[in-house]
Design an enzyme around this catalytic site. Structure first.
Site, short mmCIF file in Angstrom:
data_model
loop_
_atom_site.label_atom_id
_atom_site.label_comp_id
_atom_site.label_asym_id
_atom_site.label_seq_id
_atom_site.Cartn_x
_atom_site.Cartn_y
_atom_site.Cartn_z
N GLY A 19 0.82 -1.22 0.00
CA GLY A 19 0.00 0.00 0.00
C GLY A 19 0.85 1.26 0.00
O GLY A 19 2.07 1.22 -0.06
N ILE A 21 1.28 3.62 2.40
CA ILE A 21 2.15 3.85 3.56
C ILE A 21 3.34 2.90 3.49
O ILE A 21 4.49 3.30 3.71
CB ILE A 21 1.38 3.66 4.89
CG1 ILE A 21 0.30 4.74 5.02
CG2 ILE A 21 2.32 3.70 6.09
CD1 ILE A 21 -0.61 4.59 6.24
N ASN A 110 -12.97 -3.04 8.60
CA ASN A 110 -11.61 -3.42 8.98
C ASN A 110 -11.51 -4.25 10.25
O ASN A 110 -10.47 -4.89 10.49
CB ASN A 110 -10.75 -2.16 9.13
CG ASN A 110 -10.45 -1.53 7.78
OD1 ASN A 110 -10.40 -2.24 6.77
ND2 ASN A 110 -10.26 -0.24 7.74
N GLN A 117 -5.51 -11.35 12.80
CA GLN A 117 -4.11 -10.97 12.99
C GLN A 117 -3.72 -11.03 14.46
O GLN A 117 -2.59 -11.39 14.79
CB GLN A 117 -3.85 -9.59 12.36
CG GLN A 117 -4.00 -9.68 10.83
CD GLN A 117 -3.58 -8.43 10.10
OE1 GLN A 117 -3.21 -7.43 10.71
NE2 GLN A 117 -3.64 -8.47 8.78
N VAL A 134 -1.57 0.98 12.79
CA VAL A 134 -1.70 2.21 12.01
C VAL A 134 -3.04 2.21 11.27
O VAL A 134 -3.69 3.24 11.13
CB VAL A 134 -0.53 2.34 11.01
CG1 VAL A 134 -0.71 3.54 10.09
CG2 VAL A 134 0.81 2.45 11.75
N GLY A 135 -3.46 1.04 10.80
CA GLY A 135 -4.70 0.91 10.02
C GLY A 135 -5.89 1.40 10.83
O GLY A 135 -6.02 1.09 12.02
N ASP A 164 -0.74 12.76 14.63
CA ASP A 164 -1.49 13.89 15.18
C ASP A 164 -0.57 14.76 16.04
O ASP A 164 -0.62 16.00 15.98
CB ASP A 164 -2.65 13.37 16.04
CG ASP A 164 -3.44 12.31 15.29
OD1 ASP A 164 -4.13 12.67 14.33
OD2 ASP A 164 -3.34 11.12 15.65
N HIS A 192 -7.65 8.52 17.70
CA HIS A 192 -7.11 9.05 16.43
C HIS A 192 -8.31 9.31 15.51
O HIS A 192 -8.63 8.50 14.64
CB HIS A 192 -6.14 8.06 15.79
CG HIS A 192 -5.75 8.47 14.39
ND1 HIS A 192 -5.05 9.61 14.12
CD2 HIS A 192 -6.01 7.91 13.19
CE1 HIS A 192 -4.89 9.74 12.82
NE2 HIS A 192 -5.46 8.72 12.23
P1 NAD Z 1 -3.62 1.46 0.96
O1 NAD Z 1 -4.99 1.07 0.53
O2 NAD Z 1 -2.73 2.20 0.03
O3 NAD Z 1 -2.83 0.16 1.41
C1 NAD Z 1 -3.40 -0.76 2.28
C2 NAD Z 1 -2.82 -2.09 1.91
O4 NAD Z 1 -3.28 -3.04 2.87
C3 NAD Z 1 -3.25 -2.60 0.53
O5 NAD Z 1 -2.11 -2.93 -0.23
C4 NAD Z 1 -4.11 -3.82 0.84
O6 NAD Z 1 -3.99 -4.83 -0.12
C5 NAD Z 1 -3.53 -4.23 2.17
N1 NAD Z 1 -4.43 -5.07 2.99
C6 NAD Z 1 -5.76 -5.02 3.07
N2 NAD Z 1 -6.23 -5.97 3.88
C7 NAD Z 1 -5.14 -6.63 4.34
C8 NAD Z 1 -4.96 -7.73 5.20
N3 NAD Z 1 -6.01 -8.35 5.76
N4 NAD Z 1 -3.71 -8.15 5.45
C9 NAD Z 1 -2.65 -7.54 4.87
N5 NAD Z 1 -2.76 -6.50 4.04
C10 NAD Z 1 -3.99 -6.05 3.78
O7 NAD Z 1 -3.78 2.25 2.36
P2 NAD Z 1 -2.71 3.18 3.08
O8 NAD Z 1 -2.86 4.56 2.58
O9 NAD Z 1 -1.38 2.53 3.07
O10 NAD Z 1 -3.34 3.18 4.55
C11 NAD Z 1 -3.38 2.03 5.34
C12 NAD Z 1 -4.18 2.29 6.61
O11 NAD Z 1 -3.55 3.26 7.43
C13 NAD Z 1 -5.58 2.83 6.34
O12 NAD Z 1 -6.48 2.24 7.25
C14 NAD Z 1 -5.45 4.31 6.68
O13 NAD Z 1 -6.66 4.90 7.03
C15 NAD Z 1 -4.52 4.21 7.85
N6 NAD Z 1 -3.83 5.46 8.26
C16 NAD Z 1 -3.66 5.68 9.60
C17 NAD Z 1 -3.00 6.79 10.03
C18 NAD Z 1 -2.80 7.07 11.51
O14 NAD Z 1 -2.34 8.17 11.83
N7 NAD Z 1 -3.12 6.17 12.44
C19 NAD Z 1 -2.51 7.71 9.10
C20 NAD Z 1 -2.68 7.45 7.74
C21 NAD Z 1 -3.35 6.31 7.32
C1 LMR Z 2 -4.84 10.54 8.83
O1 LMR Z 2 -5.00 11.00 9.97
O2 LMR Z 2 -4.24 11.15 7.92
C2 LMR Z 2 -5.31 9.15 8.55
O3 LMR Z 2 -5.88 8.58 9.69
C3 LMR Z 2 -6.17 9.07 7.37
C4 LMR Z 2 -7.60 9.51 7.69
O4 LMR Z 2 -8.52 8.76 7.37
O5 LMR Z 2 -7.76 10.57 8.27
#
Ligand code: NAD
Ligand code: LMR
Length: 334
Positions: A19, A21, A110, A117, A134-135, A164, A192
């Site tokens: 993905g 990130i 999700n 996991q 993170v997800g 944040d 978050h």
């Molecule tokens: P993305 O869609 O680009 O990548 C996610 C990847 O996860 C994909 O490649 C997908 O195939 C894979 N995936 C899905 N289900 C899976 C599973 N069961 N096992 C393994 N891999 C799996 O998304 P991204 O932009 O990389 O973001 C990932 C997550 O991080 C999202 O939930 C996003 O909202 C979150 N995020 C959190 C923060 C934070 O501050 N906590 C910040 C940014 C993004």
């Molecule tokens: C962020 O804070 O950038 C991520 O959690 C993505 C979102 O859904 O806000």
């Protein structure tokens, strides 16, 4: 000095490796930014089956960087394989929020990923496992994983509010025209999400209370807090997809500080299982001010929360309680 390869490699599992990130995070980890310039790393990547080819491509690029600290890469679509011997697990893989979605919409999409996991981490990870979720919704996904891993000490499960925290540092730094290095004791409380509370009453700029340095309650309430709370949505609006490089950078900061410790004169923000501190119900994964030493975090105690701060912490914690009740209702807490 050249990195010493005398240490044995640390096994780092990363989910969602193909993905957005992942594309930033894996290169930072392999360069040594997360675990330090003398710690070799072995990467174990988890992806869903259709994305295994893309994960292979990322692994080819990692090879092509010839990182001196990268001692191997394994790729799997089976959590039991990807988490085998994991000492650090970065749970990134899940569906990101898209325009117009609130984080609540992601709970059902999700939540199920994190039961499986959690179980796989319980059965296959190393004894010294540390988990960063993170997800999104990150706090509640961490709660689900923790509750499905009864043999892993609860304090090993954390969720990311460091992005944040870093956003709050950047906004404050710009407002008071002081470098981020002059700021100490920033805190993100709660979830978050758009209810999180970035706290300027304990933060300091050059040793003075940040709220007093700012001296502008209207900016604090009307600009600073909402800007930090809604920054994720603003990035989605501007970029057409959610934050990625900044999220990866925050994940590196979170794990680095957890493993190597926070600076003696500062603390950071991490979402960790509550021990009841500050009235946050025990077991909820909520963001607190924390210090880290010897590979363990502890919640900073005895900060005074005035009525303004208390109400905001309570609102975010109430949202975490709602999320917990929702996933409990879906049978995801085991
Ligand atoms: P993305 O869609 O680009 O990548 C996610 C990847 O996860 C994909 O490649 C997908 O195939 C894979 N995936 C899905 N289900 C899976 C599973 N069961 N096992 C393994 N891999 C799996 O998304 P991204 O932009 O990389 O973001 C990932 C997550 O991080 C999202 O939930 C996003 O909202 C979150 N995020 C959190 C923060 C934070 O501050 N906590 C910040 C940014 C993004
Ligand atoms: C962020 O804070 O950038 C991520 O959690 C993505 C979102 O859904 O806000």
């Amino acid at each position: 000095t050249a990195p010493s390869q005398s240490q044995s490699p640390v096994t780092v599992a990363v989910t969602g490796a193909a993905g957005q990130i992942g594309y930033s995070l894996l290169f930072r980890i392999a360069s040594g930014a997360m675990l330090g310039p003398s710690t070799p790393v072995r990467l174990r990547l988890l992806e869903i089956t259709p994305a295994l080819g893309a994960a292979q491509g990322v692994a080819m690029e990692l090879d092509d960087c010839a990182f001196p600290l990268l001692s191997g890469i394994d790729i799997s679509d089976d959590p039991a394989v990807a988490f085998d011997g994991a000492q650090v697990a970065l749970l990134v893989g899940s569906r990101p929020r898209t325009k117009g979605m609130e984080r609540g919409d992601l709970l059902s999409a999700n939540g199920a990923i994190f039961t499986g996991q959690g179980k796989a981490l319980n059965d296959h990870a190393a004894d010294d496992l540390k988990v960063l979720v993170v997800g999104n919704p990150a706090n509640t996904n961490a709660l689900i994983a923790m509750n499905n891993a009864p043999d892993v000490p609860r304090e090993r499960f954390t969720a990311m509010t460091r992005l944040d925290h870093n956003r709050a540092l950047a906004q404050l730094s710009a407002k008071v025209a002081a470098p981020v290095t002059d700021i100490r004791h920033m805190t993100i409380w709660g979830n978050h999400s758009a209810t999180q509370y970035p706290d300027l009453f304990h933060a300091e700029v050059g040793g003075r209370v940040a709220a007093e340095v700012v001296d502008d309650q209207q900016w604090l309430e009307g600009t600073f807090i909402p800007t930090v709370q809604k920054r994720g949505a603003a990035i989605i609006e501007a970029r057409g997809s959610s934050s990625a490089a900044s999220a990866a950078s925050a994940a590196v900061d979170h794990v680095r500080d957890w493993v190597h410790g926070t600076p003696a004169d500062d603390w950071t923000s991490m979402a960790v299982p509550s021990d009841g501190s500050y009235g946050v119900p025990e077991g909820l994964i909520s963001s607190f001010p924390v210090t880290c030493a010897d590979g363990a975090w502890s919640i900073v105690q005895d900060l005074e929360l005035d009525e303004f701060s208390r109400a905001r912490v309570d609102a975010s914690v109430a949202e975490l309680v709602e999320e917990r009740d929702a996933v409990q209702g879906m049978g995801l807490l085991g």
